[in-house]
Write a protein that holds these residues in place. Structure first.
Motif, PDB file in Angstrom:
ATOM      1  N   LEU A  18     -13.984   3.832 105.185  1.00 14.71           N
ATOM      2  CA  LEU A  18     -13.920   2.583 105.264  1.00 14.71           C
ATOM      3  C   LEU A  18     -13.373   1.180 105.075  1.00 14.71           C
ATOM      4  CD1 LEU A  18     -12.514   1.847 108.501  1.00 14.71           C
ATOM      5  CD2 LEU A  18     -14.328   0.267 108.479  1.00 14.71           C
ATOM      6  N   ARG A  19     -12.156   1.102 104.795  1.00 17.55           N
ATOM      7  CA  ARG A  19     -11.314   0.550 104.243  1.00 17.55           C
ATOM      8  C   ARG A  19     -10.766  -0.110 104.843  1.00 17.55           C
ATOM      9  NH1 ARG A  19      -6.847  -0.575 101.275  1.00 17.55           N
ATOM     10  NH2 ARG A  19      -6.179   1.899 101.524  1.00 17.55           N
ATOM     11  N   LEU A  20     -11.260  -2.248 104.620  1.00 18.39           N
ATOM     12  CA  LEU A  20      -9.973  -3.556 105.585  1.00 18.39           C
ATOM     13  C   LEU A  20      -9.994  -3.966 103.966  1.00 18.39           C
ATOM     14  CD1 LEU A  20     -12.887  -3.963 108.040  1.00 18.39           C
ATOM     15  CD2 LEU A  20     -11.310  -2.404 108.047  1.00 18.39           C
ATOM     16  N   GLY A  21      -8.150  -4.003 103.786  1.00 18.05           N
ATOM     17  CA  GLY A  21      -7.861  -5.288 103.484  1.00 18.05           C
ATOM     18  C   GLY A  21      -6.978  -4.265 102.225  1.00 18.05           C
ATOM     19  N   HIS A  22      -5.748  -5.020 101.115  1.00 15.66           N
ATOM     20  CA  HIS A  22      -5.116  -4.637 100.591  1.00 15.66           C
ATOM     21  C   HIS A  22      -5.327  -4.676  99.708  1.00 15.66           C
ATOM     22  CE1 HIS A  22      -1.518  -2.437  99.409  1.00 15.66           C
ATOM     23  NE2 HIS A  22      -0.345  -3.649  99.093  1.00 15.66           N
ATOM     24  N   ARG A  23      -4.623  -6.075  99.084  1.00 19.35           N
ATOM     25  CA  ARG A  23      -4.984  -6.041  97.678  1.00 19.35           C
ATOM     26  C   ARG A  23      -6.426  -6.919  96.884  1.00 19.35           C
ATOM     27  NH1 ARG A  23      -0.479  -7.968  94.206  1.00 19.35           N
ATOM     28  NH2 ARG A  23      -1.903  -7.783  92.574  1.00 19.35           N
ATOM     29  N   TYR A  27     -14.362  -5.927  97.158  1.00 15.73           N
ATOM     30  CA  TYR A  27     -12.862  -5.664  95.455  1.00 15.73           C
ATOM     31  C   TYR A  27     -11.911  -6.351  95.858  1.00 15.73           C
ATOM     32  CZ  TYR A  27     -10.168  -3.449  99.366  1.00 15.73           C
ATOM     33  OH  TYR A  27      -9.098  -3.524 100.420  1.00 15.73           O
ATOM     34  N   VAL A  28     -10.912  -6.356  94.900  1.00 14.61           N
ATOM     35  CA  VAL A  28     -10.145  -7.589  94.749  1.00 14.61           C
ATOM     36  C   VAL A  28      -8.982  -6.878  93.451  1.00 14.61           C
ATOM     37  CG1 VAL A  28     -11.819  -9.361  93.090  1.00 14.61           C
ATOM     38  CG2 VAL A  28      -8.822  -9.720  93.974  1.00 14.61           C
ATOM     39  N   TRP A  29      -7.873  -6.504  93.743  1.00 14.67           N
ATOM     40  CA  TRP A  29      -7.177  -6.681  92.694  1.00 14.67           C
ATOM     41  C   TRP A  29      -6.246  -7.621  91.992  1.00 14.67           C
ATOM     42  CZ3 TRP A  29      -5.912  -1.580  90.474  1.00 14.67           C
ATOM     43  CH2 TRP A  29      -6.514  -0.737  90.369  1.00 14.67           C
ATOM     44  N   PRO A  30      -7.092  -8.256  91.142  1.00 12.22           N
ATOM     45  CA  PRO A  30      -6.068  -9.397  91.303  1.00 12.22           C
ATOM     46  C   PRO A  30      -4.301  -9.356  89.765  1.00 12.22           C
ATOM     47  CG  PRO A  30      -8.001  -8.969  89.166  1.00 12.22           C
ATOM     48  CD  PRO A  30      -8.011  -8.429  90.754  1.00 12.22           C
ATOM     49  N   LEU A  31      -4.400  -8.086  89.650  1.00 10.06           N
ATOM     50  CA  LEU A  31      -3.545  -7.931  89.301  1.00 10.06           C
ATOM     51  C   LEU A  31      -3.013  -6.783  89.747  1.00 10.06           C
ATOM     52  CD1 LEU A  31      -4.215  -8.553  84.858  1.00 10.06           C
ATOM     53  CD2 LEU A  31      -2.456 -10.227  86.971  1.00 10.06           C
ATOM     54  N   GLY A  32      -1.584  -6.249  89.567  1.00 11.63           N
ATOM     55  CA  GLY A  32      -1.188  -5.162  90.153  1.00 11.63           C
ATOM     56  C   GLY A  32      -1.851  -3.586  89.373  1.00 11.63           C
ATOM     57  N   GLY A  56     -17.729  -1.915  89.499  1.00 13.72           N
ATOM     58  CA  GLY A  56     -16.519  -1.350  88.514  1.00 13.72           C
ATOM     59  C   GLY A  56     -15.763  -2.228  88.789  1.00 13.72           C
ATOM     60  N   ALA A  57     -14.608  -1.471  87.584  1.00 12.92           N
ATOM     61  CA  ALA A  57     -13.046  -1.486  87.213  1.00 12.92           C
ATOM     62  C   ALA A  57     -12.324  -0.687  87.383  1.00 12.92           C
ATOM     63  CB  ALA A  57     -13.245  -2.754  86.225  1.00 12.92           C
ATOM     64  N   SER A  58     -11.346  -0.998  87.957  1.00 11.97           N
ATOM     65  CA  SER A  58     -10.141   0.338  87.669  1.00 11.97           C
ATOM     66  C   SER A  58      -8.891  -0.086  87.121  1.00 11.97           C
ATOM     67  CB  SER A  58      -9.758   0.974  88.442  1.00 11.97           C
ATOM     68  OG  SER A  58     -10.326   1.547  89.847  1.00 11.97           O
ATOM     69  N   LEU A  59      -8.493   0.233  85.427  1.00 15.74           N
ATOM     70  CA  LEU A  59      -7.497  -0.135  85.048  1.00 15.74           C
ATOM     71  C   LEU A  59      -6.241   0.942  85.029  1.00 15.74           C
ATOM     72  CD1 LEU A  59     -10.206  -0.973  83.504  1.00 15.74           C
ATOM     73  CD2 LEU A  59      -8.468  -2.222  81.364  1.00 15.74           C
ATOM     74  N   MET A  60      -4.923   0.429  85.241  1.00 19.26           N
ATOM     75  CA  MET A  60      -4.355   1.473  85.694  1.00 19.26           C
ATOM     76  C   MET A  60      -3.033   1.540  84.635  1.00 19.26           C
ATOM     77  SD  MET A  60      -5.317   2.811  88.170  1.00 19.26           S
ATOM     78  CE  MET A  60      -4.545   4.327  89.490  1.00 19.26           C
ATOM     79  N   PRO A  61      -3.151   1.079  83.965  1.00 19.09           N
ATOM     80  CA  PRO A  61      -1.499   0.795  83.128  1.00 19.09           C
ATOM     81  C   PRO A  61      -0.733   2.212  82.604  1.00 19.09           C
ATOM     82  CG  PRO A  61      -3.238   1.274  81.845  1.00 19.09           C
ATOM     83  CD  PRO A  61      -4.479   1.169  82.747  1.00 19.09           C
TER      84      PRO A  61
END
Length: 242
Positions: A97-102, A127-132, A156-161
């Motif tokens: 279950l996820r609550l939130g977006h960015r 979690y947080v997405w400080p950049l797109g 965890g960390a995700s990079l999406m270039p």
């Protein structure tokens, strides 16, 4: 795997099929296969004399699930079956279950049953997405089973270039039968996993297909002794356009 008086070599493959039917509805299925070969013990194993040849192990995993919600509220449920060559089938389910977006909170839950043993897991994460193109997360996995209570810290960390995705995960603390939903897998049903991490890279080769490569290193408790598990796996992700 090295340590505990033995070493083994192997590989893994994954095919992952997520299907977005509507903005609010997705389905997905996945299949993962692991194959390893280990030199025989100098003392032999039951039914196998010393030096009688390499011991081969394989594990097949099948997953299927569905998710519903919006960009700010999402729920997904998944069923799974894990078939190891040296044990009965393990069956179970997982949900998140996820609550939130960015930024927000996510709660994952899993339960497995094998040979009468049950395993339950909870993993709350912030979690947080400080950049797109950059996402960060921190949480913990709590395990409840006949061996007792266990806990591990998870980062965890995700990079999406585009067109590349890079996902890093690390944990410190005991995990048993650890279930991963994002890139479906159950790492092991036999050993305690103590500390380790993985790096997964996805390369988009077309609008629907991506090629994935994963490297993983884990410190495990094997037959009462420490060992280091290392693996390299390859996979495909097919996202059909409806």
């Amino acid at each position: 795997t090295t340590g505990a008086g033995a070493s083994s070599l192997g590989g893994a493959g994954l095919i992952h099929v997520p299907i977005q039917v509507k903005d609010w509805l997705t389905f997905r299925a996945a299949y993962r296969h692991v194959e390893t070969s280990e030199p025989p013990s100098s003392t032999g194993t039951p039914g196998r004399p010393p030096g009688s040849g390499n011991v081969r192990f394989h594990q097949d995993e099948i997953y299927g699930g569905a998710g519903v919600g919006t960009s700010h509220l999402w729920f997904e449920a998944m069923g799974m079956a894990v078939m190891a060559s040296d044990a009965d089938v393990a069956a179970g389910q997982a949900a998140r279950l996820r609550l939130g977006h960015r930024y927000g909170l996510q709660l994952e839950q899993a339960a497995l049953v094998r040979q009468g043993d049950t395993n339950g897991q909870l993993m709350p994460t912030a979690y947080v997405w400080p950049l797109g193109w950059l996402g960060l997360s921190a949480g913990a996995r709590f395990t409840f089973d006949p061996d007792g209570f266990a806990a591990s810290a998870v980062l965890g960390a995700s990079l999406m270039p585009e067109p590349v995705e890079i996902h890093l995960r690390a944990h410190a603390g005991v995990e048993r039968w650890p279930v991963t939903m994002a890139m479906p897998q159950v790492l092991t049903l036999d050993e305690d996993v103590n500390v380790g991490g993985s790096l997964t890279t996805m390369f988009a080769v077309s609008e629907s297909w991506s090629l994935g490569l994963q490297g993983q290193v884990e410190r495990i408790d094997r037959q009462g002794q420490g060992a280091v598990f290392t693996s390299v796996a390859a996979g495909l992700r097919w996202s059909p356009i409806l």
